[in-house]
Design an enzyme around this catalytic site. Structure first.
Site, mmCIF file in Angstrom:
data_model
loop_
_atom_site.group_PDB
_atom_site.id
_atom_site.type_symbol
_atom_site.label_atom_id
_atom_site.label_comp_id
_atom_site.label_asym_id
_atom_site.label_seq_id
_atom_site.Cartn_x
_atom_site.Cartn_y
_atom_site.Cartn_z
ATOM 1 N N ASN A 60 -13.070 -3.146 2.524
ATOM 2 C CA ASN A 60 -13.820 -1.926 2.683
ATOM 3 C C ASN A 60 -14.955 -2.122 1.608
ATOM 4 O O ASN A 60 -14.504 -2.438 0.358
ATOM 5 C CB ASN A 60 -13.278 -0.604 2.962
ATOM 6 N N ASP B 8 0.795 -1.130 0.039
ATOM 7 C CA ASP B 8 0.174 -0.008 0.007
ATOM 8 C C ASP B 8 0.792 1.156 -0.005
ATOM 9 O O ASP B 8 2.094 1.506 0.663
ATOM 10 C CB ASP B 8 -0.833 0.017 1.284
ATOM 11 N N ILE B 9 0.470 2.197 -0.834
ATOM 12 C CA ILE B 9 1.171 3.499 -0.887
ATOM 13 C C ILE B 9 1.300 4.357 0.362
ATOM 14 O O ILE B 9 2.182 5.089 0.534
ATOM 15 C CB ILE B 9 0.696 4.287 -2.107
ATOM 16 N N HIS C 37 -10.477 -5.327 -2.938
ATOM 17 C CA HIS C 37 -9.143 -5.510 -2.451
ATOM 18 C C HIS C 37 -8.940 -5.997 -1.032
ATOM 19 O O HIS C 37 -9.632 -5.326 -0.109
ATOM 20 C CB HIS C 37 -8.065 -4.546 -2.768
ATOM 21 N N HIS D 39 -7.043 -5.715 2.133
ATOM 22 C CA HIS D 39 -5.959 -5.035 3.113
ATOM 23 C C HIS D 39 -5.459 -6.019 3.860
ATOM 24 O O HIS D 39 -6.093 -6.793 4.543
ATOM 25 C CB HIS D 39 -6.735 -3.711 3.719
HETATM 26 P P1 AMP Z 1 -9.767 1.634 0.119
HETATM 27 O O1 AMP Z 1 -9.865 2.876 0.916
HETATM 28 O O2 AMP Z 1 -10.198 0.380 1.093
HETATM 29 O O3 AMP Z 1 -10.526 1.403 -1.154
HETATM 30 O O4 AMP Z 1 -8.392 1.296 -0.148
HETATM 31 C C1 AMP Z 1 -7.326 1.840 -1.023
HETATM 32 C C2 AMP Z 1 -6.192 1.590 -0.933
HETATM 33 O O5 AMP Z 1 -5.249 1.980 -1.784
HETATM 34 C C3 AMP Z 1 -5.469 2.836 0.203
HETATM 35 O O6 AMP Z 1 -5.268 2.284 1.343
HETATM 36 C C4 AMP Z 1 -4.487 3.576 -0.558
HETATM 37 O O7 AMP Z 1 -3.393 3.984 0.404
HETATM 38 C C5 AMP Z 1 -3.973 2.683 -1.672
HETATM 39 N N1 AMP Z 1 -3.496 3.093 -2.957
HETATM 40 C C6 AMP Z 1 -3.870 3.896 -3.785
HETATM 41 N N2 AMP Z 1 -3.322 4.177 -4.720
HETATM 42 C C7 AMP Z 1 -2.208 3.430 -4.619
HETATM 43 C C8 AMP Z 1 -1.272 3.240 -5.394
HETATM 44 N N3 AMP Z 1 -0.866 3.585 -6.563
HETATM 45 N N4 AMP Z 1 -0.332 1.857 -4.978
HETATM 46 C C9 AMP Z 1 -0.468 1.289 -3.804
HETATM 47 N N5 AMP Z 1 -1.516 1.760 -2.955
HETATM 48 C C10 AMP Z 1 -2.488 2.443 -3.297
#
Ligand code: AMP
Length: 121
Positions: free
Chosen positions: A87, A30-31, A100, A102
């Site tokens: 989520n 995760d970024i 996805h 987490h």
């Molecule tokens: P959610 O809020 O459950 O939809 O989670 C989306 C997740 O994607 C968040 O934890 C972000 O930090 C992560 N995210 C968004 N863009 C990227 C990316 N380019 N690379 C890795 N993680 C990302």
């Protein structure tokens, strides 16, 4: 449906720190990590939310959890433990509309307090 950022990661159009990949599943860090180890485990098939999962996706969803167990072993966190969470929509805190898991590990994880209880009485 328009491509999400995760579709672009699957197609390798944008970079990601990929840690696990099969024909059907991809995992990358995760970024914006919320724990010492925080990765996302996604199906390559685009499914927007949990509400959109169909019976024929059942095996694919199982593969996400099998990937989590494999990644836990690879990362050395299987024994101490970890959390996987998905989520859904606004109240669930979903921001990317491609399902996805987490996966969080590397510390003892707390649980958010339910502070709205007082307002409901
Ligand atoms: P959610 O809020 O459950 O939809 O989670 C989306 C997740 O994607 C968040 O934890 C972000 O930090 C992560 N995210 C968004 N863009 C990227 C990316 N380019 N690379 C890795 N993680 C990302």
């Amino acid at each position: 449906m328009a491509d999400t950022i995760f579709d672009k990661i699957i197609k390798k159009e944008i970079p990601a720190d990929i840690i696990y990949e099969t024909d059907e599943v991809l995992a990358f860090n995760d970024i914006s990590p919320q724990a010492p180890f925080h990765c996302l485990i996604i199906p390559k098939k685009a499914i927007a939310t949990i509400n959109d999962i169909q019976p024929e996706d059942a095996q694919l969803i199982g593969q996400l959890y099998l990937a989590a167990a494999e990644i836990a072993k690879q990362q050395g966190v299987a024994e101490n433990g970890y959390r996987v969470v998905m989520n859904c929509n606004k109240d669930g805190g979903q921001s990317v509309y491609h399902i996805h898991l987490h996966m969080l590990a590397g510390k003892t994880l707390g649980w958010p307090p339910y502070s709205d209880k007082v307002k409901q009485i």
